[in-house]
Design an enzyme around this catalytic site. Structure first.
Site, PDB file in Angstrom:
ATOM      1  CG  ASN A 177      44.336  46.848  33.799  1.00  0.00           C
ATOM      2  OD1 ASN A 177      44.149  47.988  34.232  1.00  0.00           O
ATOM      3  ND2 ASN A 177      45.024  46.606  32.685  1.00  0.00           N
ATOM      4  CD  GLU A 178      46.723  42.362  39.994  1.00  0.00           C
ATOM      5  OE1 GLU A 178      46.054  41.420  39.509  1.00  0.00           O
ATOM      6  OE2 GLU A 178      47.915  42.240  40.315  1.00  0.00           O
ATOM      7  N   PRO A 179      41.807  42.276  39.571  1.00  0.00           N
ATOM      8  CG  PRO A 179      41.307  40.106  40.269  1.00  0.00           C
ATOM      9  CD  PRO A 179      42.464  41.025  39.966  1.00  0.00           C
TER      10      PRO A 179
END
Ligand code: F6R
Length: 658
Positions: A177-179
């Site tokens: 879950n990337e920025p």
């Protein structure tokens, strides 16, 4: 619950670094346990997992675990395997769901998370094969949506996750879950952030070969677990951890979403904790013991944060910034300022091997013997020049006998086309000069043929690795010649732990320690320089340092006679990796003039295989010479901001005492 006491909960409330760890005031919004190192921390987490598994067994129920990959959980898995082998912990009731998998990805690829989990855990315990799940990286693109829904359904059918283990990315990602990921996100296909790909590129042999996508459990899927434990080791994670633990909840740092979880724990080592307020500025959190180390740390911090040279700090500055008790102890700012200023002043020397015929009472090194034997350990073939090239040069120029121990071959960091160029060169050279060495020609022809046909991510043959090792050896010799040191003083140690042909290395063995001991005994140095990357839990530098520490320790003990060389042997640590010592820790700072800095740059250029698009670029896009210069200039800049003399650049060292 976790049983081993973390540093943060130690009975005397003191961290090993001397600061208070049970804060009177807390800036932390997530319970965080700080341990001395990853090993102790991992043991505690593994024991919590083991207790949960046993508790569920007692209840006749399955234990549903959410598992992570990456370097952080490896030590936890190793301890779980040990508990299975030595203490009979059974995994028969464990059902597990992994967080993520690269997409696309074949399960038996070297980098697949499926393979990782089998190698690190599943193949070594008695978990039934039907019980573990890793997202399928081979699923057809048009079936991904159906697959991810099914993955979540399976977790729900199992009763939800009892325990979720997490690592954290340098950008704050949990799972992948990337920025930008939303708090209500579910399992899905994600585009990987550039920084995530850059970090992973080390495993894939470069950025172009690194996947762009991954299937990951979502933030909501993670937050639904009954218990969440996040692991983080090493100073690279320190800034993002501070944000997650002390900052606001924000999608720019997805780990901060964990502030909303009712049963979360961060388990981190001291290096990862180093940016937390209670570690960085403990006097702002609680009463501290004002020993010399703490005073230096606080005064340099105050000076840098107020942008005021030390000698200009006033009583008011101390009072306004939580240091009035220090002032009360000393009486006035003037006395503290002078004391700290002098200590810093005494760390600066242009004579890293000691200044002959000078009073050495306040110098970092002894004046005698005037000509010293110096042994620089360089974990990779270029760390000597990158990290301490200016000092290397001075030691030689000032007449010391300088040796370099190149600890590993560095062979995996040479690009294939570079190796091909050299292999071709040797074949053509032999042909042109009519040199008949059928065996040598065969080796290089085989290597060249292999490299031409090599597929992505395929492991190099022994011969190709030797070709690559020779290239790096040649570059290191070239640097020695450039500095003026005889190539006879360049010792290529080829420590065995490194020679796996993969990023993953073998553990340190007796054979590794022996190579180091042998070289020290041969040179009998007055000074040893070593890459002091204490907080690089899995890296080559840390293993190389462990070998030196063990070797020095054994040698120091092995002979107590007064004339034994080890009693006169001092060990200086330089920082090999990206970071620099905190200015309050530095015990020797060696200045460089603009010309000396330029010379160092040219010395680094001798390592051509590590220039212009290296195999292991990592997350920092600068070339090695740029990193070195910026770091050395920054160190000089800090001294200058503290009110000391203005130099172009500086290399910094800490003395390691036993
Ligand atoms: C791995 C995962 C990632 C990693 C993170 C940290 O399954 O989901 O979030 O936990 O990238 O990786 P390491 O531990 O290698 O620093």
């Amino acid at each position: 619950m976790i049983t081993d006491l973390p540093v943060a909960d130690a009975p005397n409330n003191q961290s090993v670094s001397g600061g208070p760890v049970q804060s009177a005031i807390t800036y932390e919004k997530i319970p965080t346990h700080i341990y001395v190192d990853a090993k102790a921390a991992s043991r505690a987490v593994a024991h919590e997992i083991a207790d949960l598994i046993r508790q569920r067994q007692g209840e006749g129920k399955p234990c549903i675990l959410g598992l992570a990959t990456g370097s952080s959980p490896k030590t936890v898995y190793a301890e779980l395997v040990r508990l299975h082998r030595e203490e009979g912990l059974s995994f028969r009731n464990v059902v597990s769901f992994n967080l993520d998998e690269y997409y696309p990805m074949e399960p038996d690829s070297l980098q697949s998370y499926w393979r990782f989990m089998r190698e690190q855990l599943f193949d070594h315990v008695d978990i039934p094969a039907a019980n573990y799940h890793v997202p399928d990286g081979t699923i057809r693109y048009d079936r991904v949506a159906e697959f991810v829904k099914h993955y979540e359904d399976r977790i729900a059918e199992a009763g939800g996750l009892d325990f979720q283990l997490l690592g954290i990315g340098g950008n704050g990602h949990i799972g992948f879950n990337e920025p930008g990921s939303l708090i209500n996100s579910h399992t899905r296909l994600m585009m990987l952030d550039h920084s995530t790909r850059a970090a992973a590129s080390v495993d894939f042999g470069g950025l172009p070969r690194t996947p762009r996508k991954a299937i990951t459990m979502g933030v909501a899927s993670i937050l639904a677990a009954k218990r969440v434990v996040l692991l983080a080791w090493g100073e690279r994670k320190a800034p993002v951890l501070k944000g997650a633990v002390e900052g606001t909840v924000t999608e720019t740092n997805p780990a901060s979403y964990l502030q909303t979880h009712p049963n979360v724990l961060f388990v981190i080592d001291e290096a990862a904790a180093s940016e937390l307020t209670r570690m960085k500025t403990p006097w702002l959190v609680d009463t501290v013991v004002w020993d010399n180390k703490m005073i230096k740390k606080a005064v340099t911090f105050l000076s840098l944060s107020l942008n005021k040279p030390i000698l200009k700090l006033t009583d008011r500055d101390y009072n306004d910034n939580g240091m009035s008790d220090l002032l009360a102890q000393y009486g006035q700012a003037y006395d503290i300022n002078i004391d700290v200023f002098n200590q810093l002043q005494h760390t600066i020397t242009g004579w890293p091997g000691g200044k002959p015929n000078a009073d050495d009472t306040n110098r970092p090194e002894r004046a005698l013997p005037a000509k010293k034997r110096c042994l620089i350990f360089s974990p990779h073939p270029d760390d000597d020049i990158i990290s301490m090239g200016g000092t290397f040069q001075r030691l030689h120029d000032q007449g010391h006998e300088v040796h370099v121990g190149y600890q590993t071959s560095g062979n995996i960091a040479v690009a294939d086309d570079e190796a091909l160029r050299f292999a071709d060169y040797v074949v053509d050279f032999n042909r042109q000069f009519g040199i008949k060495s059928p065996e040598a020609t065969r080796i290089f022809q085989d290597a060249a043929a292999y490299l031409r046909a090599k597929k992505d991510n395929e492991m190099d043959t022994d011969e190709v690795r030797r070709v690559k090792g020779l290239i790096r050896m040649g570059e290191a010799k070239s640097t020695c010649r450039f500095v003026g040191v005889s190539v006879d003083n360049a010792h290529f140690m080829n420590m065995p732990f490194y020679e796996t042909g993969k990023v993953e290395k073998s553990p340190l063995s007796e054979a590794d320690v022996k190579v180091v001991m042998d070289l020290i005994e041969k040179i009998k140095p007055h000074q040893i320089y070593a890459a002091g990357d204490l907080a690089d839990p899995h890296g080559t530098h840390k293993v190389c340092l462990d070998a030196i520490m063990e070797a020095v320790h054994r040698l120091k003990q092995s002979d107590a006679t007064p004339e034994y060389f080890m009693k006169d042997c001092w060990v200086w640590l330089y920082r090999g990796a990206w970071a620099e010592w905190d200015v309050s820790e530095i015990q020797m700072a060696v200045p460089m003039s603009p010309d000396q800095l330029m010379k160092k740059r040219l010395g680094i250029f001798k390592h051509q295989s590590q220039k212009d698009g290296v195999v292991y670029q990592g997350t920092d896009s600068r070339e090695f010479w740029q990193r070195a210069e910026e770091r050395n200039r920054a160190t000089a800049g800090i001294y200058n901001r503290l009110g000391l003399a203005e130099y172009e650049a500086m290399e910094a060292f800490v003395r390691w005492k036993f």
